[in-house]
Write an enzyme that holds these catalytic residues in place. Structure first.
Site, PDB file in Angstrom:
ATOM      1  N   GLU A 119     -21.016 -10.435 -22.333  1.00 21.47           N
ATOM      2  CA  GLU A 119     -22.308 -10.689 -21.671  1.00 21.47           C
ATOM      3  C   GLU A 119     -23.009  -9.455 -21.876  1.00 21.47           C
ATOM      4  OE1 GLU A 119     -22.847 -10.808 -17.592  1.00 21.47           O
ATOM      5  OE2 GLU A 119     -23.773 -12.679 -17.840  1.00 21.47           O
ATOM      6  N   CYS A 174     -28.250 -15.417 -15.886  1.00 22.31           N
ATOM      7  CA  CYS A 174     -26.978 -15.859 -16.091  1.00 22.31           C
ATOM      8  C   CYS A 174     -26.669 -16.856 -17.228  1.00 22.31           C
ATOM      9  CB  CYS A 174     -26.097 -15.997 -14.812  1.00 22.31           C
ATOM     10  SG  CYS A 174     -26.908 -17.219 -13.787  1.00 22.31           S
TER      11      CYS A 174
HETATM   12  P1  NAD Z   1     -23.291  -6.464 -10.220  1.00 20.31           P
HETATM   13  O1  NAD Z   1     -22.082  -7.176 -10.190  1.00 20.31           O
HETATM   14  O2  NAD Z   1     -23.141  -5.019 -10.846  1.00 20.31           O
HETATM   15  O3  NAD Z   1     -23.751  -6.053  -8.666  1.00 20.31           O
HETATM   16  C1  NAD Z   1     -23.980  -7.435  -8.056  1.00 20.31           C
HETATM   17  C2  NAD Z   1     -24.016  -7.096  -6.629  1.00 20.31           C
HETATM   18  O4  NAD Z   1     -22.801  -6.281  -6.238  1.00 20.31           O
HETATM   19  C3  NAD Z   1     -24.914  -5.802  -6.014  1.00 20.31           C
HETATM   20  O5  NAD Z   1     -25.548  -6.380  -4.716  1.00 20.31           O
HETATM   21  C4  NAD Z   1     -23.826  -4.675  -5.991  1.00 20.31           C
HETATM   22  O6  NAD Z   1     -24.706  -3.576  -5.187  1.00 20.31           O
HETATM   23  C5  NAD Z   1     -22.756  -5.311  -5.173  1.00 20.31           C
HETATM   24  N1  NAD Z   1     -21.514  -4.734  -5.651  1.00 20.31           N
HETATM   25  C6  NAD Z   1     -21.337  -3.624  -6.707  1.00 20.31           C
HETATM   26  N2  NAD Z   1     -19.953  -3.485  -6.648  1.00 20.31           N
HETATM   27  C7  NAD Z   1     -19.512  -4.145  -5.704  1.00 20.31           C
HETATM   28  C8  NAD Z   1     -18.060  -3.695  -5.053  1.00 20.31           C
HETATM   29  N3  NAD Z   1     -17.085  -3.148  -5.540  1.00 20.31           N
HETATM   30  N4  NAD Z   1     -17.784  -4.671  -3.913  1.00 20.31           N
HETATM   31  C9  NAD Z   1     -19.158  -5.589  -3.457  1.00 20.31           C
HETATM   32  N5  NAD Z   1     -20.105  -5.641  -3.965  1.00 20.31           N
HETATM   33  C10 NAD Z   1     -20.483  -4.812  -4.914  1.00 20.31           C
HETATM   34  O7  NAD Z   1     -24.277  -7.279 -11.008  1.00 20.31           O
HETATM   35  P2  NAD Z   1     -25.735  -6.942 -11.421  1.00 20.31           P
HETATM   36  O8  NAD Z   1     -25.655  -5.887 -12.582  1.00 20.31           O
HETATM   37  O9  NAD Z   1     -26.609  -6.633 -10.357  1.00 20.31           O
HETATM   38  O10 NAD Z   1     -26.127  -8.550 -11.879  1.00 20.31           O
HETATM   39  C11 NAD Z   1     -25.892  -8.931 -13.259  1.00 20.31           C
HETATM   40  C12 NAD Z   1     -24.966  -9.769 -13.281  1.00 20.31           C
HETATM   41  O11 NAD Z   1     -25.091 -10.872 -12.334  1.00 20.31           O
HETATM   42  C13 NAD Z   1     -24.564 -10.247 -14.484  1.00 20.31           C
HETATM   43  O12 NAD Z   1     -23.264 -10.233 -15.065  1.00 20.31           O
HETATM   44  C14 NAD Z   1     -24.960 -11.908 -14.564  1.00 20.31           C
HETATM   45  O13 NAD Z   1     -24.479 -12.761 -15.405  1.00 20.31           O
HETATM   46  C15 NAD Z   1     -24.819 -12.215 -13.080  1.00 20.31           C
HETATM   47  N6  NAD Z   1     -25.189 -13.263 -12.416  1.00 20.31           N
HETATM   48  C16 NAD Z   1     -24.712 -14.351 -12.253  1.00 20.31           C
HETATM   49  C17 NAD Z   1     -25.377 -15.536 -11.811  1.00 20.31           C
HETATM   50  C18 NAD Z   1     -24.632 -16.750 -11.571  1.00 20.31           C
HETATM   51  O14 NAD Z   1     -25.153 -17.625 -10.769  1.00 20.31           O
HETATM   52  N7  NAD Z   1     -23.577 -17.134 -12.091  1.00 20.31           N
HETATM   53  C19 NAD Z   1     -26.805 -15.468 -11.460  1.00 20.31           C
HETATM   54  C20 NAD Z   1     -27.453 -14.160 -11.686  1.00 20.31           C
HETATM   55  C21 NAD Z   1     -26.472 -12.927 -12.218  1.00 20.31           C
END
Ligand code: NAD
Length: 521
Positions: free
Chosen positions: A413, A314
């Site tokens: 992103e 991230c």
């Molecule tokens: P995502 O948002 O698609 O999914 C994250 C989690 O949310 C998963 O467990 C998913 O199943 C769940 N999810 C999906 N839809 C949901 C809903 N409607 N309600 C509740 N939960 C739901 O993200 P990803 O593709 O797994 O990960 C990548 C993203 O994570 C990138 O945008 C990255 O920047 C971010 N990230 C941020 C940090 C930080 O600390 N700021 C750290 C790591 C990753």
């Protein structure tokens, strides 16, 4: 491949003969270990899920099914939350902080003992190269840092001098719902569980469907370390499982890491239910390179950050903001650094860049590269898929030039190994470009003069800024502004979200008695 699951499965078989048919199964099929762990981690062990739906977990290098987990239903979430709620009436919140810290130190030890297996697991689940992956995203160090920071939290103090005196108690908020992404899966799980458990909360953790096994294993290791049953439950699943957790009336707080789009959805749902929310979301972080730097060392440091975990971090510095007159030299140095990346099987010790974690991620990154081309940017390095001859979700390390601030690749992103180079003429312009983003997670300034760099860093509208590529310490507050989220984790500040204030108004004479033993603040 030895993932360590076999031992647990054997141990569980010994303990729970009557449940043998529901045991997680592990079978070795040549190079591929197939993990079959349908179920939810509930009350201290893997139990059959109410949901009959399962999710196949794909190894992104071989593009083969690597394992299978349950797609947890609302009923599964409900069972897990009830269990966590019941644990709030059990011993865990009533232990002293030192007692809970001792248990979690043992958990850190267990993780350390399983370091190799857990690193190999992440390599198979989401393609994290084994050589760097053995650090487990500083999972063990994080646990110790959380304990150190919690020692500085004032859990109870006396407030005097108002219309009456009061004991201010900071007590655990209750059941916390943790929802995490697939990148650095164990690190993410630690961040959502350890601070919550340290102050006495229970946690229901929902890992991502791409990398769920680390969280399930963490549940087992926590039990082995002495965490009472019900304090940590794990329900794998997709978005609807997460939404059931956000909506559950007994979940007091949601700690989420993931994309901004899902963060907004959680904020809407959670807002309706008045949940406390901590959202660690996406980023589009900028590195401003001043004109006095050693270009080669900056290029080396920058490329390491942006290509680490194939750009799926991230805080990746995905926009290089460079002095126009040095642009050609910087791009040449970046090209050299990118060429040094070894792309391949994450289980190979020499590999520095593995595949992207999923087909969805591959298609997303290729879509961004296509948009860059159609909007007029040029790939000085990379720009496509490497010719490795296998099926894996690999993308070349890519450096884009002729990028304008309005282009999609400069604004959105990508979460892949893609660096956009933007040129500036004045320092004022460099800061404007850095802040020209919907996001505000991280940033960096590179200069031979750290004081000059600090002046510029202060003008960034982001949660963190690092000078000359220094890593963000796990002891300082971390989190974003704008579309990068709400709240901070790490450090003493990271506890604010897991604690609730309660003011107990007391008569003068009791306050006077207490003043001798309780801090007055
Ligand atoms: P995502 O948002 O698609 O999914 C994250 C989690 O949310 C998963 O467990 C998913 O199943 C769940 N999810 C999906 N839809 C949901 C809903 N409607 N309600 C509740 N939960 C739901 O993200 P990803 O593709 O797994 O990960 C990548 C993203 O994570 C990138 O945008 C990255 O920047 C971010 N990230 C941020 C940090 C930080 O600390 N700021 C750290 C790591 C990753």
């Amino acid at each position: 491949l030895d993932t360590g699951f076999q031992n647990v499965s054997a141990r569980q078989r010994g303990c729970h003969d009557q449940r043998r048919s529901k045991e997680p199964k592990v079978s070795q099929v040549g190079i591929t270990t197939v993990l079959r762990r349908p179920g939810i981690f509930l009350d201290g062990e893997m139990r059959e899920a109410s949901s009959t739906e399962t999710i196949e977990v794909i190894d992104p290098t071989r593009v083969q099914v690597f394992g299978e987990v349950s797609d947890g239903s609302a009923a599964d979430v409900d069972r897990a939350v009830r269990s966590g709620h019941a644990a709030q009436s059990g011993p865990w919140p009533r232990l002293t902080f030192a007692e809970r810290a001792d248990v979690l130190r043992r958990l850190a030890e267990r993780i350390d003992e399983e370091r190799e297996d857990l690193a190999r697991l992440a390599a198979r689940e989401m393609g994290w190269p084994i050589a760097g992956g053995r650090r487990l995203g500083e999972a063990v160090e994080l646990i110790h840092a959380y304990i150190d920071a919690a020692e500085r939290v004032k859990f109870e103090y006396l407030r005097r001098g108002g219309s009456a005196d009061a004991i201010v108690v900071r007590r655990p908020i209750g059941v916390v719902g943790g929802i995490i992404p697939w990148n650095a899966p164990l690190r993410a799980a630690i961040k959502k569980t350890i601070p919550a458990m340290l102050v006495g909360c229970s946690v229901v953790l929902k890992p991502s469907s791409e990398a769920p096994f680390d969280s399930l294993r963490l549940g087992e290791l926590a039990i082995e370390a002495g965490v009472p049953t019900g304090v940590l439950n794990v329900v794998p699943g997709r978005g609807p499982t997460g939404e059931a957790l956000v909506a559950h009336p007994d979940v007091r707080k949601i700690a989420f890491t993931g994309s901004t789009a899902v963060g907004r959805r959680i904020a809407a749902l959670g807002g309706e239910k008045l949940k406390r929310l901590q959202l660690e979301l996406g980023g589009k972080s900028a590195a401003v390179i001043l004109d006095d730097v050693d270009l080669e060392s900056v290029a080396g440091s920058l490329s390491k950050q942006v290509f680490r975990a194939s750009g799926q971090t991230c805080t990746a510095l995905t926009r290089a903001i460079v002095p126009r007159r040095h642009q050609a030299e910087i791009v040449a140095a970046l090209a050299e650094a990118a060429a040094a990346e070894v792309i391949g099987d994450p289980l190979d010790e020499a590999t520095t860049m593995g595949p992207l974690a999923s087909r969805r991620q591959l298609e997303r990154v290729l879509g961004f590269l296509e948009s860059a081309r159609s909007e007029g940017a040029v790939a000085a390095v990379g720009g496509g898929r490497p010719g490795l001859g296998g099926p894996g979700f690999f993308v070349e390390p890519t450096v884009l030039v002729d990028v304008l601030p309005t282009m999609t690749v400069a604004q959105e992103e990508i979460f892949g190994p893609v660096l956009s180079v933007l040129a500036y003429d004045t320092e004022e312009q460099a800061v404007e470009l850095a802040n020209d983003s919907a996001y505000g997670l991280h940033g960096a300034v590179f200069s031979a003069d750290p004081a000059r760099a600090l002046d510029i860093a202060r003008r960034f509208d982001t949660g963190t800024v690092s000078i000359n590529g220094l890593p963000i310490p796990i002891t300082t507050p971390f989190g974003g502004v704008k579309a990068s989220g709400l709240g901070r984790e790490h450090g003493v500040e990271g506890y604010d979200h897991f604690l609730e204030y309660q003011s107990l108004v007391v008569p003068d004479d009791l306050a006077a008695d207490l003043a001798a033993s309780v801090t007055v603040s």
